[in-house]
Design an enzyme around this catalytic site. Sequence first.
Site, PDB file in Angstrom:
ATOM      1  CG  HIS B 210      -0.231  -0.108   2.543  1.00  0.00           C
ATOM      2  ND1 HIS B 210       0.454   0.946   3.123  1.00  0.00           N
ATOM      3  CD2 HIS B 210      -0.119  -1.143   3.412  1.00  0.00           C
ATOM      4  CE1 HIS B 210       0.970   0.560   4.270  1.00  0.00           C
ATOM      5  NE2 HIS B 210       0.648  -0.702   4.485  1.00  0.00           N
ATOM      6  CB  CYS B 226       1.786  -3.682   5.205  1.00  0.00           C
ATOM      7  SG  CYS B 226       0.191  -4.453   5.517  1.00  0.00           S
TER       8      CYS B 226
END
Lengths: 523, 330
Positions: B210, B226
Site C-alpha cells: 500500500h 505490510c
Amino acid sequence: MARRIDPGSGPPGPARIWIGSGMKIIKIIKWATVVILALGACAAVGIPLARPEVLPPHRYHPRAVYYRLRGIRVHPLVPMDPNKRYELEVWETDWPVQATGKVPYREFLRKLIAEFRERRPNVSIECTFLPFHSDPGERLKSALDAASPPDIYIGPFNPRIMTSGLGVPLTVFFADEQRAAFEPAAITLTTRRGDIWAWPRWLELWGWAGNAKLLRKAGIEPGYIISNGWTWSEFIEIGRKLTQGNAFTKPEWRIYGLTLDTTRTDAFEHLLLNDGAAPLNWTRAQIAETAAFLEVLGNEGILPPEPDTASGELLELFWEGRTAVIGPVGPALLRHLWERGERVRLGQINPGPANLATSTLAPAQVEPVLLPIPSRTRELRATPAAAVAFHIFRRPRPGDSASADETARIAVELARHLASGRGAWLAARLKAIPALRADQAWWADDFQVGLLADLFIRESLRYARSITPELPGDIEKLNAVRQKVLAPALAQFWRGRVTASRLAEEIDAGTRSVLGSPTAGDQ
Amino acid sequence: MRRTKALNRPVMLTLVALAAMVALVVSGAYSTMPSDATTGSAGFRACPLQCEVDRELYLKDPPFRGHDVVELQQRLKQLNIYKGKIDGIFGRSTAQSVKKFQAQAGLRPDGVVRGETWDKLGEGIHVPASQATVPRPPGKIKLLVNVDELTLTVYSGDKPYKTYPIAIGQWTTPTQLGEFTIIDKGYNPGGPFGTRWLGLNVPWGSYGIHGTNRPWSIGTAASQGCIRMFNEHVEEIFDWVSIGTKVIITGQYLEEDLVTGVERELKPGDTGKDIRYVQYRLRQAGFDPGPVDGWFGPAMQSAVRQLQDFYGLPATGKVGSNELYVLGLR
C-alpha cells in the site's frame, strides 16, 4: 634303323633330372602361393574379426559384415560421418536432488552433455526431463506403441525394450574386458534371454535397517548378520530377545523387534523373494510360509500391535529407539538414515527422548546399520535389486536407415559418457551404487560409506535378485496383481482379519483370476 | 395561514436534511471505488492493526509507545524540530515538537497527531522519479519483493521491468516471506495506507502492499508487516496488476524467518506458517509444492505424495512424523 628313345625308360639322363626338379619346384611354388593367399585371406578376415580396432570402422569391415549377417544393425563398427548432423533425443528422470554447489541436476546433466558435444560437435542433443512422480515407464510404453521412442531413455530397466522392435541390444558393445569393468549384478539385471539390453548406470538395493546399539544389547552383532544372513527362525529368536521386557513395560515405552511399512506390498514381496519366489512366480505354499512368519512375529509381539498405524510412525519409532529394525529400506530412505545418523553421531541432534526400557538416564541412542532381509533358509538369501540404465532405441528414419544406425551408435557412445566418472555423481547423491567398479571407489569416499555399510553393499550385491519382471508382458500383470489382489488381501491380514493360510488362498485365487492362468504351481 | 407556516417549517427542515445527504453521497465524501472489473472484493478491505498502526497520538499518562511514535520522532528530527531521543515514547518534548511543527505548517497547534498532521509531515519528501509516462509492461506481470534490498520489482515475464524502493516490517513484525497472490485492490484507503491498497493472500493475517502517509519511512523497516510504497509508485503499479498477480517476497534470511515448529499432522486444506515452512523444505529437497504460501493445496499434496513415493513411505498425501523426519524437521 633309328631307335626311338623312350624318355621313361632306361636310366635318367642329366636333362630329365633338371626338367623333373624344375616342375616340382613350380608345383611347390604354386601350392605355397595358394597356401599363402589362403592364409592371407584368413588373416584379412580373421584379425579384424578378433581385433576390430586394427581397421577403421567401415561398412565393409569384416566384423561389420559379420554383424550384418547376424542381423545386428547397431554395433561398434557403424561408421559415423563427421560431416553429417545427428540429432539425439534423451529422456531422463527429473530426480529430486541437488548437485554440489546447489546447482540443480538438470544443469549438471547439461554440462555433461556439453562435454560430449566438444568431442562430437556435429551431434545435437535434446534432453527431456520426465517428472519423477509420473510413471516414466508408462510414457515409454506409449512412445513405443507409437513407434516414436527417444534415442536414449534413462530410467529403471524396462523389459519392454526387448519386444518393442526398436530396442538396441548392447551385447556386442561389451567385450570381455568391458564386461569385467561392471559390477556383475549390473550386467545380470539388464540381461534378458542372453542379451544385454541396456547400459547399466547404477544399482538400487533394498534391505532392512537396524539400530546397532539395540541389537548389540540383545547380543547380536550386525556385522555377523550382514556377512552370514539370518533365517526367519533366527529372526524370531532375536525378536524375542529384543522384546522380552515388554510385558512389564508401559505400551508407550515398549521396544519392538520389527516395524514394517505395511501400506505397500513391497515388504511382503521382498520376503517372498527370500523364500525363492521371483515376481509373479510364487506358489501358494511360499505365500503361506511368508505369511506364517509374519503371523508369528505379530503373535509374539515382535511387530507393533497395529502395524498400519505404526507404518505412519516408522521413522519416529526408529529414531526414538523403540524399534530395532525397520523395512523395507531403499536407496532414498538409506540416504535419510545415513544423513541423520551422522548428525546424531556428531551430536548435532538430540536423538530422542529417554527410553526407560533401555536406559534410565541416557537418551535413546540410535546407530543405523543396513541389514539383509531374513530368508527362510540361508540358501534362499536374496537382495531385492533393480538397475537404472540407459536404454538405446533405433528410431525409424524412413529412407535413411544408415542414419538410423549411426544415430543409435552415437547414442551408445553418449550413454557410456554419461554413465561413468562424474556422471556417477548422481548415484552418490541418491545413495545408489554405480554400475562401473571404477566409479565405486570415489563414490564410496563421497558417500563416506562406513565399514558395515560397505560390507552390506558387497554382500548384498552377491545375492542381488531382480524385482523387475522378466518379460515385458509381466509388468502389467504384476501391477494388476498388486493392486487388485495383494494390496487388499494384505490390508486384511495386517488388521488381523485373516489368517496366514487364508491369505495364501486369497492371493493364489486372486492371482489366477487376474492372470487368467495358474501360477507357478500349487503345493 | 399560521397553521400552514407551522407545518411548512418541519417539512422544509426535512427536505433540507435530505438534500444534504444526497449532496454528500453525490460528492463522493464516502470513499466509493469506481467500478473495476479487476477487483475481486466489494471495496477496500480495512487492514487491521496487524498490518499498520493507525491511531491518534497525543500527550497522556501513561504515554503512547510504539513504532508510530518512533516514526514521528524520526521525521521531526529530520526537520530539525525534535532534539530528543528517538525512544518511541510520546513524551512532553515530543508533544512540544509536534505543536511547533503544526504551527509552522499552518495547522491547529494542539499537539494531536492525526491524519492531516501526518500528511503535512510527509510533504517535501523526495520521491524518486516515477516516470509517469512509463507504459504498462507487456506480458505476464509478477512482483518480486526483496526484503534485504528493500525493493519491489515489477517483472514483465521473466525480465525485470521497473524497481521501486519500499519499507517493510520491523524485525518484531516482519514482512511475511513466501509466494502469494493479490486478492483485492482498494482505492484511497487513507491514513497510513496511503492512496492504494493491494491485499495479499497470506493465510494467517491481513497483509498487503500500500501507499503511505509516512513517506520518510520508505527504505526502512517500519511497518507491522505490510509493504509500504510511495503513493506515486503504488498508484503506478496499481493499474498494472490484477487479482491473481503473483507476488514473491524473498530475502537472504529466508530460512531463519520461515523456521517454525511443526507440531501437528498437516493435511490438504490446512493453512499456517508451519505449512509454509514445510513447503520451503519440500522445495529444498527437490519436490515442487507450488507457491510457498502457507496453504496445503493440490500442488503441495502432489509434492508430498512424490516425497512419499521417493522414500518408500506410506502414501497418505499428508505430512506426518515420517515426512518431517525425512525433511529434517525432526
